[in-house]
Design an enzyme around this catalytic site. Structure first.
Site, mmCIF file in Angstrom:
data_model
loop_
_atom_site.group_PDB
_atom_site.id
_atom_site.type_symbol
_atom_site.label_atom_id
_atom_site.label_comp_id
_atom_site.label_asym_id
_atom_site.label_seq_id
_atom_site.Cartn_x
_atom_site.Cartn_y
_atom_site.Cartn_z
ATOM 1 N N ASP A 82 0.818 -1.216 0.000
ATOM 2 C CA ASP A 82 0.000 0.000 0.000
ATOM 3 C C ASP A 82 0.846 1.257 0.000
ATOM 4 O O ASP A 82 2.022 1.246 0.369
ATOM 5 C CB ASP A 82 -0.961 0.014 1.187
ATOM 6 C CG ASP A 82 -0.241 0.083 2.533
ATOM 7 O OD1 ASP A 82 0.768 -0.622 2.707
ATOM 8 O OD2 ASP A 82 -0.699 0.834 3.418
ATOM 9 N N GLU A 177 0.232 -1.364 5.563
ATOM 10 C CA GLU A 177 1.253 -0.923 6.511
ATOM 11 C C GLU A 177 1.083 0.547 6.845
ATOM 12 O O GLU A 177 1.295 0.968 7.993
ATOM 13 C CB GLU A 177 2.643 -1.178 5.914
ATOM 14 C CG GLU A 177 3.802 -1.004 6.895
ATOM 15 C CD GLU A 177 4.388 0.410 6.925
ATOM 16 O OE1 GLU A 177 5.251 0.680 7.774
ATOM 17 O OE2 GLU A 177 3.982 1.247 6.085
#
Length: 409
Positions: A82, A177
């Site tokens: 991400d 994350e």
């Protein structure tokens, strides 16, 4: 050797994978699911074994079997899919070859946004190198698609050159994350390695095994709103109480006034009306005792303000997010020495310093796999001024290969 590294990285960053903190799914966005499936297919095409996508936690994992007879410790390499809370749609990377270390780089065609050595003196470190930048409208996504590209390329090198001896290696690419929940569901038994590294650091040489201890405080303040013309001795302005709350915290212990091992209180969000106000704080400290003291102070301020009224006006919901992984890793520093020596052999100066933040390794270490953090090369991350050097990514790839090789000796 690195011929696929840059094309791979460019392909990754053009794929939108921004995470969503408001989502209740894992991964938090379907774009990450789609990207995970793409990575799964690429791992299979490389020749990795036991490639799978775990629908429960959003991680793609794969194995490179040992090519030696003796038993050595198994290693994991991890990166996240991400990107951060900034526009990540239609990423259009620019390539600046043989940057001279001095010139101003125009990001957008109008020159409204630039990379220049006055604002970003770190550019001077990249004279003669190939830089990949944004076009000024998005972030780049080197955090952490550079890490994914480096791990993927290192596996390709090891597969193509069996003369490089190594033990069992596993890789994992995971979601979310950037919103702090990616590793919450990480399956350490399924990953099944002795230790791991996240490839999620910044400039060349970074080697980090200490992170913040982290907590978040959600503060809700209930006021009493009446017409301001008749408010004397009646109105209780929730916004004023929010100001009073904040002013009772140490004014110099904030991100913009701290560095190194210094902790802080960070007011990340404030909204409301005289009737009700809400505040969000993140609380950080490397030292566990000081961390607990910071949380206690937040609670104490709540109590002090509430004592001024005949009912509770301030409510604090406090929860821990992650802990300093150094408390785990310090029990066996051999994995730090392994990475450090690999860098030295490659003429890279190790920069061993604390992370003023956290990584997936923070949580994975406490789940049972010691997981320090290694540089991935990106600079100015989380915004339009993000860039990465191709040569930095090549060096990170070399470090992965060298760690694997030295672990097998």
């Amino acid at each position: 050797m690195y011929e696929n590294l840059l094309p791979r990285f460019l392909r990754y960053v053009k794929t939108e994978t921004r995470s969503n903190p408001a989502s209740e799914t894992t991964p938090s966005t379907q774009t990450q699911v789609a990207f995970a499936q793409t990575l799964k297919k690429e791992l299979e095409e490389l020749g990795m074994s036991d490639v799978l996508y775990n629908e429960k936690n959003g991680f793609v994992i794969a194995t490179l079997p040992s090519n030696i007879e003796k038993d050595v410790r198994s290693i994991g390499f991890i990166a996240h899919m991400d990107t951060a809370d900034f526009n990540a749609v239609n990423v259009n990377p620019q390539i600046i070859e043989k940057y001279d270390g001095e010139s101003t780089i125009k990001l957008d065609s109008e020159g409204k946004f630039t990379l220049n050595t006055k604002d970003f003196p770190n550019l001077k470190n990249y004279a003669g190198q190939t830089l990949i930048t944004t076009d000024g409208t998005t972030l780049l996504g080197a955090d952490d698609k550079s890490g994914i590209a480096e791990i993927m390329t290192a596996m390709e090198i090891l597969i193509k050159d069996p003369s490089i001896k190594h033990g069992t290696i596993r890789v994992a690419f995971g979601p979310d994350e950037e919103i702090g929940v990616g590793a919450d569901k990480f399956d350490v038994d399924q990953f099944n390695v002795d230790f791991a590294y996240t490839m999620d650091g910044g400039p060349v040489g970074e080697l980090q095994y200490e992170t913040f201890n982290a907590a978040q405080a959600e503060v809700t303040i209930q006021g009493k709103n009446v017409h301001p013309g008749t408010a004397k001795n009646t109105m209780i302005n929730a916004l004023q109480l929010a100001i009073d709350f904040h002013n009772q915290l140490p004014q110099n212990e904030v991100p913009e006034k701290t560095d190194g091992y210094e902790g802080f209180f960070h007011l990340a969000q404030l909204s409301g009306t005289p009737e009700e106000a809400k505040m969000t704080y993140i609380i950080r400290d490397h030292d566990r005792e000081k961390f607990e003291a910071r949380k206690a102070l937040i609670t104490k301020v709540q109590e002090i303000i509430n004592q001024s009224f005949d009912q509770e006006r301030v409510q604090v919901d406090l929860f821990d997010q992650y802990y300093n992984m150094g408390e785990v890793i310090e029990k066996d520093m051999s994995i730090i020495e392994l990475a450090k020596n690999a860098m030295i052999e490659l003429d890279i100066t190790p920069l061993i310093e604390p992370v003023r933040g956290g990584t997936d390794g923070s949580k994975i270490s406490y789940l049972g796999i010691p997981t320090p953090n290694i540089f991935a090369g990106g600079e100015n991350m989380h915004g339009r001024f993000e860039f990465v050097s191709l040569q930095a990514m090549e060096k990170a790839t070399d470090v992965i290969v060298k760690i694997a090789e030295n672990n097998a000796k």
